[in-house]
Design an enzyme around this catalytic site. Sequence first.
Site, PDB file in Angstrom:
ATOM      1  N   ALA A  39      12.313  33.910  -0.787  1.00  0.00           N
ATOM      2  CA  ALA A  39      11.766  34.757  -1.566  1.00  0.00           C
ATOM      3  C   ALA A  39      10.322  34.680  -1.821  1.00  0.00           C
ATOM      4  O   ALA A  39       9.641  35.205  -1.485  1.00  0.00           O
ATOM      5  CB  ALA A  39      12.748  34.960  -2.866  1.00  0.00           C
ATOM      6  N   ARG A  40      10.280  34.185  -2.551  1.00  0.00           N
ATOM      7  CA  ARG A  40       8.821  33.766  -3.295  1.00  0.00           C
ATOM      8  C   ARG A  40       8.674  32.144  -3.230  1.00  0.00           C
ATOM      9  O   ARG A  40       8.994  31.806  -4.310  1.00  0.00           O
ATOM     10  CB  ARG A  40       8.196  34.557  -4.259  1.00  0.00           C
ATOM     11  CG  ARG A  40       7.921  36.228  -4.000  1.00  0.00           C
ATOM     12  CD  ARG A  40       7.172  36.537  -3.175  1.00  0.00           C
ATOM     13  NE  ARG A  40       6.973  37.503  -2.287  1.00  0.00           N
ATOM     14  CZ  ARG A  40       7.875  38.157  -1.535  1.00  0.00           C
ATOM     15  NH1 ARG A  40       8.286  37.427  -0.226  1.00  0.00           N
ATOM     16  NH2 ARG A  40       6.819  39.848  -1.312  1.00  0.00           N
ATOM     17  N   ASP A  63      24.889  47.275 -11.496  1.00  0.00           N
ATOM     18  CA  ASP A  63      25.458  48.249 -11.260  1.00  0.00           C
ATOM     19  C   ASP A  63      26.931  48.932 -10.315  1.00  0.00           C
ATOM     20  O   ASP A  63      27.020  47.662  -9.607  1.00  0.00           O
ATOM     21  CB  ASP A  63      24.879  49.419 -10.225  1.00  0.00           C
ATOM     22  CG  ASP A  63      23.750  48.994  -8.682  1.00  0.00           C
ATOM     23  OD1 ASP A  63      25.137  49.076  -7.790  1.00  0.00           O
ATOM     24  OD2 ASP A  63      22.856  48.031  -8.888  1.00  0.00           O
ATOM     25  N   GLU A 113       0.556  29.418   0.155  1.00  0.00           N
ATOM     26  CA  GLU A 113       0.291  29.494   1.783  1.00  0.00           C
ATOM     27  C   GLU A 113      -0.544  30.363   1.907  1.00  0.00           C
ATOM     28  O   GLU A 113      -0.984  30.798   0.988  1.00  0.00           O
ATOM     29  CB  GLU A 113       1.875  29.804   2.510  1.00  0.00           C
ATOM     30  CG  GLU A 113       2.165  31.646   1.233  1.00  0.00           C
ATOM     31  CD  GLU A 113       3.416  32.028   1.844  1.00  0.00           C
ATOM     32  OE1 GLU A 113       3.283  33.255   2.288  1.00  0.00           O
ATOM     33  OE2 GLU A 113       3.940  31.077   1.564  1.00  0.00           O
ATOM     34  N   GLY A 128      10.460  35.715   6.805  1.00  0.00           N
ATOM     35  CA  GLY A 128      11.114  36.128   7.103  1.00  0.00           C
ATOM     36  C   GLY A 128      12.189  37.011   7.266  1.00  0.00           C
ATOM     37  O   GLY A 128      13.135  37.801   8.075  1.00  0.00           O
ATOM     38  N   HIS A 140       6.889  31.602   6.769  1.00  0.00           N
ATOM     39  CA  HIS A 140       7.238  33.085   6.000  1.00  0.00           C
ATOM     40  C   HIS A 140       7.180  34.186   6.949  1.00  0.00           C
ATOM     41  O   HIS A 140       6.460  34.864   7.277  1.00  0.00           O
ATOM     42  CB  HIS A 140       5.727  33.434   5.388  1.00  0.00           C
ATOM     43  CG  HIS A 140       6.162  34.448   4.327  1.00  0.00           C
ATOM     44  ND1 HIS A 140       5.421  34.201   2.805  1.00  0.00           N
ATOM     45  CD2 HIS A 140       7.048  35.451   4.317  1.00  0.00           C
ATOM     46  CE1 HIS A 140       6.149  35.198   2.117  1.00  0.00           C
ATOM     47  NE2 HIS A 140       6.368  35.872   2.574  1.00  0.00           N
ATOM     48  N   ASP A 185      11.241  29.278   3.725  1.00  0.00           N
ATOM     49  CA  ASP A 185      10.204  30.118   4.221  1.00  0.00           C
ATOM     50  C   ASP A 185       9.288  30.303   3.490  1.00  0.00           C
ATOM     51  O   ASP A 185       7.691  31.196   4.413  1.00  0.00           O
ATOM     52  CB  ASP A 185      10.916  31.089   4.635  1.00  0.00           C
ATOM     53  CG  ASP A 185      10.047  32.201   5.333  1.00  0.00           C
ATOM     54  OD1 ASP A 185       9.810  31.655   6.887  1.00  0.00           O
ATOM     55  OD2 ASP A 185      10.079  33.672   5.310  1.00  0.00           O
TER      56      ASP A 185
END
Length: 336
Positions: free
Chosen positions: A233-234, A173, A262, A287, A285, A257
């Site tokens: 992120a993941r 965009d 996990e 974040g 984790h 992270d």
Amino acid sequence: MRILIADAFPEEHRNRLAAAHDCDYAPDTTAEQLPAELSGYDSLVVRSTRVTAQALDSADALRLVIRAGSGTNTIDTDAASRLGIRVCNVPGRNAIAVAELAFALLLAVDRNIADNVADLRAGRWDKKRHSQARGIYGRDVGVVGLGQVGLAFAERAAAFGTRVHAVAKPGRDRRTLERAQDIGVTFVDDLPELARTCDVLSLHVPATDTTRRLVDRDLLAQVRPGTIILNTARGDLIDEDALIEAMETKGVRAGIDVFADEPATSTGSFTSRLAAHPNVCGTHHIGASTEQAQEAVAAETVRVIEEYAKAGTALHCVNPQPPREFAPSLPANERS
């Protein structure tokens, strides 16, 4: 509406919901307990708690599930669609917090912060070892994913004097492209070229069928020796065995992270070859876990519920199929 909040949620925003709705707060609910808890609720709010097909099948009145965060990979959206339940998220409200942690991990890896602290706490002074660092200024940083978090990270990287790069993607965009231009992002053709170009790769994409194990042996074969990989992120984005191999053969380092396996709970035991590797600076984790981020996420979660209760409008809905019409649940003594 009857609402179950099955994860931690700021008190101010709980009170706001309770003033207008029948709201129950059960922040310690586990994924295993959830199926037995959903009867009679119109709406469910979760953060980390997994929402399985079993839980959704057990719900007799549920119309709305809100993930108080951005990713919805912990919710069985296919089952929700089959049952006519809308799944909504709260995108972008924790972007700055995640970007801050990603950049903190970059600095921590470069300056060996974690080992500095560990040695000092253990009574060891080793200035010779810990003085070795390359520095961040003037380096090439690749941002994988230019959503809200990726752009926030890119802004911080540019402010530190790095050259920021990303992969060109058709259909972005106008606002994203304008913001990337303001930051000074240089675009390359594809991910392998980004890996060859940069000293740092920071991951900011969701876990999907096309992004799982995005960082694999083939991509890691393209990175420069000593490259820093950042993942806030993941965990599924990285082939952890391949990353460990690259650490041992090419001196790759990482700030991580999120991990593939996990724990689903906030506390517990965790054994991970990647987390334990000396080339990794890892966190739990966290974040999105700043007070600022949680307040912003909670405020938007309340807005999602209020819009749905008022007009049946599901903001930020991620479901591909239209659900059944919303009807507020009846009091217990009026249900058939």
